[in-house]
Design a protein around this motif. Structure first.
Motif, PDB file in Angstrom:
ATOM      1  N   PHE A  75      32.808 109.203 -31.271  1.00 18.83           N
ATOM      2  CA  PHE A  75      32.748 109.415 -32.717  1.00 18.83           C
ATOM      3  C   PHE A  75      32.627 110.913 -32.938  1.00 18.83           C
ATOM      4  CE2 PHE A  75      31.039 105.164 -32.070  1.00 18.83           C
ATOM      5  CZ  PHE A  75      31.782 104.438 -32.983  1.00 18.83           C
ATOM      6  N   ASP A  82      37.446 105.862 -31.731  1.00 17.85           N
ATOM      7  CA  ASP A  82      37.219 105.215 -33.019  1.00 17.85           C
ATOM      8  C   ASP A  82      38.111 105.899 -34.056  1.00 17.85           C
ATOM      9  OD1 ASP A  82      35.113 103.503 -34.729  1.00 17.85           O
ATOM     10  OD2 ASP A  82      35.477 105.387 -35.781  1.00 17.85           O
ATOM     11  N   CYS A 110      38.658 106.257 -38.011  1.00 18.99           N
ATOM     12  CA  CYS A 110      38.131 106.017 -39.353  1.00 18.99           C
ATOM     13  C   CYS A 110      38.030 107.370 -40.050  1.00 18.99           C
ATOM     14  CB  CYS A 110      36.755 105.360 -39.290  1.00 18.99           C
ATOM     15  SG  CYS A 110      36.226 104.711 -40.896  1.00 18.99           S
ATOM     16  N   CYS A 132      35.474 107.970 -42.381  1.00 21.21           N
ATOM     17  CA  CYS A 132      34.168 108.172 -43.021  1.00 21.21           C
ATOM     18  C   CYS A 132      33.345 109.318 -42.443  1.00 21.21           C
ATOM     19  CB  CYS A 132      33.360 106.888 -43.049  1.00 21.21           C
ATOM     20  SG  CYS A 132      32.762 106.357 -41.443  1.00 21.21           S
ATOM     21  N   GLU A 133      33.508 109.613 -41.157  1.00 21.70           N
ATOM     22  CA  GLU A 133      32.740 110.740 -40.599  1.00 21.70           C
ATOM     23  C   GLU A 133      33.323 112.085 -41.047  1.00 21.70           C
ATOM     24  OE1 GLU A 133      33.472 107.545 -38.451  1.00 21.70           O
ATOM     25  OE2 GLU A 133      33.637 108.903 -36.735  1.00 21.70           O
ATOM     26  N   TYR A 148      23.813  99.489 -40.075  1.00 22.81           N
ATOM     27  CA  TYR A 148      24.493 100.742 -39.728  1.00 22.81           C
ATOM     28  C   TYR A 148      23.681 101.974 -40.144  1.00 22.81           C
ATOM     29  CZ  TYR A 148      28.531  97.517 -39.806  1.00 22.81           C
ATOM     30  OH  TYR A 148      29.378  96.470 -39.629  1.00 22.81           O
ATOM     31  N   PHE A 172      23.281 104.957 -37.684  1.00 27.90           N
ATOM     32  CA  PHE A 172      24.590 105.562 -37.378  1.00 27.90           C
ATOM     33  C   PHE A 172      24.969 106.554 -38.470  1.00 27.90           C
ATOM     34  CE2 PHE A 172      29.150 105.884 -37.987  1.00 27.90           C
ATOM     35  CZ  PHE A 172      29.693 105.956 -36.713  1.00 27.90           C
ATOM     36  N   GLN A 190      34.362  96.343 -46.407  1.00 29.79           N
ATOM     37  CA  GLN A 190      33.759  95.622 -45.284  1.00 29.79           C
ATOM     38  C   GLN A 190      33.385  94.207 -45.741  1.00 29.79           C
ATOM     39  OE1 GLN A 190      30.588  98.201 -43.951  1.00 29.79           O
ATOM     40  NE2 GLN A 190      32.023  99.659 -43.055  1.00 29.79           N
ATOM     41  N   TYR A 205      29.864  94.676 -31.273  1.00 27.39           N
ATOM     42  CA  TYR A 205      29.188  95.973 -31.410  1.00 27.39           C
ATOM     43  C   TYR A 205      27.715  95.743 -31.726  1.00 27.39           C
ATOM     44  CZ  TYR A 205      29.216 101.058 -32.260  1.00 27.39           C
ATOM     45  OH  TYR A 205      29.014 102.419 -32.185  1.00 27.39           O
ATOM     46  N   VAL A 231      24.975  97.291 -32.880  1.00 26.27           N
ATOM     47  CA  VAL A 231      25.015  98.536 -33.668  1.00 26.27           C
ATOM     48  C   VAL A 231      23.691  99.314 -33.686  1.00 26.27           C
ATOM     49  CG1 VAL A 231      26.877  97.676 -35.127  1.00 26.27           C
ATOM     50  CG2 VAL A 231      24.489  97.384 -35.855  1.00 26.27           C
ATOM     51  N   TYR A 240      24.388 101.219 -27.507  1.00 18.26           N
ATOM     52  CA  TYR A 240      23.669 102.457 -27.201  1.00 18.26           C
ATOM     53  C   TYR A 240      22.727 102.256 -26.016  1.00 18.26           C
ATOM     54  CZ  TYR A 240      25.654 103.376 -31.714  1.00 18.26           C
ATOM     55  OH  TYR A 240      26.560 103.508 -32.732  1.00 18.26           O
TER      56      TYR A 240
HETATM   57  C1  PBG Z   1      32.853 103.698 -39.201  1.00 19.93           C
HETATM   58  C2  PBG Z   1      31.875 103.150 -38.251  1.00 19.93           C
HETATM   59  C3  PBG Z   1      30.552 102.809 -38.504  1.00 19.93           C
HETATM   60  C4  PBG Z   1      30.015 102.353 -37.312  1.00 19.93           C
HETATM   61  C5  PBG Z   1      31.011 102.429 -36.357  1.00 19.93           C
HETATM   62  N1  PBG Z   1      32.177 102.899 -36.963  1.00 19.93           N
HETATM   63  C6  PBG Z   1      29.722 103.012 -39.693  1.00 19.93           C
HETATM   64  C7  PBG Z   1      29.956 102.412 -40.983  1.00 19.93           C
HETATM   65  O1  PBG Z   1      30.813 101.550 -41.222  1.00 19.93           O
HETATM   66  O2  PBG Z   1      29.224 102.864 -41.855  1.00 19.93           O
HETATM   67  C8  PBG Z   1      28.611 101.872 -37.167  1.00 19.93           C
HETATM   68  C9  PBG Z   1      28.111 101.798 -35.798  1.00 19.93           C
HETATM   69  C10 PBG Z   1      26.651 101.623 -35.697  1.00 19.93           C
HETATM   70  O3  PBG Z   1      25.911 101.387 -36.662  1.00 19.93           O
HETATM   71  O4  PBG Z   1      26.187 101.739 -34.565  1.00 19.93           O
HETATM   72  N2  PBG Z   1      33.565 104.758 -38.637  1.00 19.93           N
END
Ligand code: PBG
Length: 323
Positions: A79, A118, A120, A122-123, A201, A204, A221, A271, A273, A313
């Motif tokens: 990530f 990954d 996405c 969002c990061e 989440y 994260f 989601q 996952y 999480v 993790y």
């Molecule tokens: C989005 C993503 C998320 C996680 C993995 N990929 C976060 C989200 O949807 O807010 C969460 C993983 C975790 O909580 O360990 N790129």
């Protein structure tokens, strides 16, 4: 066929005997270890809500990957946290972004470690959502080309598996097509197919600084109450070309993992999480549970539910106990 003729305790009398009749085996090769990569050099910044997990600069991520490989882990997932975020999540598909450079650096020294990327936005977005914003909405179709571009950038940098986690509709097809056109037709996709809108989440989003700045992710989601919908998502992603599917989170969704496993004939990942990890760490730090025992019980439970692969993790801690 009851007591006293049958005594279930006969097969529980010693450790070698218990091992012989054990139904579920956990192996370090089932585990995928997440790494959070940041810009800079020599950076090892602890994530307060995830004891033991760090934000790492690329040089340090290489060391962490080496450590994971040394423990017998077969794969890591990366990530990226860019230095600058913007409305379009540019850092996600920049070929010189933090993840492509990390992929290259790790691949160079650890060619056998499987690198999952990954995919996405969002990061990388300043608003923290997984796609482009139009009005007050996360716009689906205009996000797809950017996700596809990110996937190709990671493929070129050496990713072994592409894992889209954004939950836009049609993204598997868009990514598959882009990968094929860039001659990565042999690169597999692990789809976050059934990803729920989850409170688990929380840590994260601390780690990735990706908390949505307005609204939440319930518009893309899944609703935690739904399981038939998960089967539909999984079927659709497979039809679009996914090679493996994931259920996320794991613990409140063990029934979903089981149902998915029964429906498909591809590998199923789960996952475990951040929030699931942090709860165990916090309870263990308080002396309320035995960390090693509870961790192994959770991981074997996720596997028993039907997961072939577990993103966790705990991966390094667990792998050390398993070897
Ligand atoms: C989005 C993503 C998320 C996680 C993995 N990929 C976060 C989200 O949807 O807010 C969460 C993983 C975790 O909580 O360990 N790129």
């Amino acid at each position: 066929m009851a007591f006293p003729l049958h005594r279930s305790r006969r097969l529980r009398r010693s450790d070698p005997l218990r091992r012989m009749v054990r139904e579920t085996e956990l192996s370090p090769e089932d585990l995928i270890y997440p790494i959070f990569v940041v810009e800079g050099r020599g950076v090892r910044r602890p994530i307060p809500s995830m004891p033991g997990i760090l934000n790492l600069s690329i040089d340090q991520a290489v060391e962490e990957a080496r450590h994971a490989k040394g423990a017998g882990i077969g794969a890591i997932i990366l990530f990226g946290i860019p230095a600058h975020k913007d409305a379009r999540g540019t850092g996600a598909y920049d070929s010189q972004g933090v993840v492509p450079r990390a992929l290259q650096a790790i691949k160079e020294v650890l060619p056998d470690l499987q690198l999952v990327a990954d995919v996405c936005l969002c990061e990388y977005t300043d608003h923290g959502h997984c796609g482009l914003i139009q009005g007050q909405e996360v716009h689906n179709d205009s996000t797809l080309p950017l996700l596809a571009q990110a996937a190709v950038a990671y493929a070129r940098a050496g990713a072994d598996i592409i894992a889209p986690s954004d939950m836009m509709d049609g993204r598997i097809a868009a990514i598959r097509k882009a990968l094929d056109e860039a001659r990565f037709e042999s690169l597999p996709i692990l789809s976050y197919a059934a990803k729920y809108a989850s409170g688990f989440y929380g840590p994260f989003r601390d780690a990735a600084q990706s908390t949505p700045q307005f609204g939440d992710r319930r518009g893309y989601q899944m609703d935690p109450a739904n399981v038939r919908e998960a089967l539909k998502e999984v079927a659709q992603d497979l039809q679009e070309g996914a090679d493996m599917v994931m259920v996320k989170p794991a613990l409140a969704y063990l029934d979903v993992i089981r149902r998915v496993k029964e429906q498909v004939n591809v590998p199923v990942a789960a996952y475990n999480v951040s929030g699931e990890y942090s709860m165990v760490k916090a309870a263990a730090q308080n002396g309320w549970v035995d960390y090693d025992r509870v961790m192994m019980e959770i991981l074997v439970g996720i596997k028993r539910a039907g997961a072939d692969l577990i993103l966790t993790y705990h991966a390094i801690d667990a792998a050390k106990l398993l070897s």
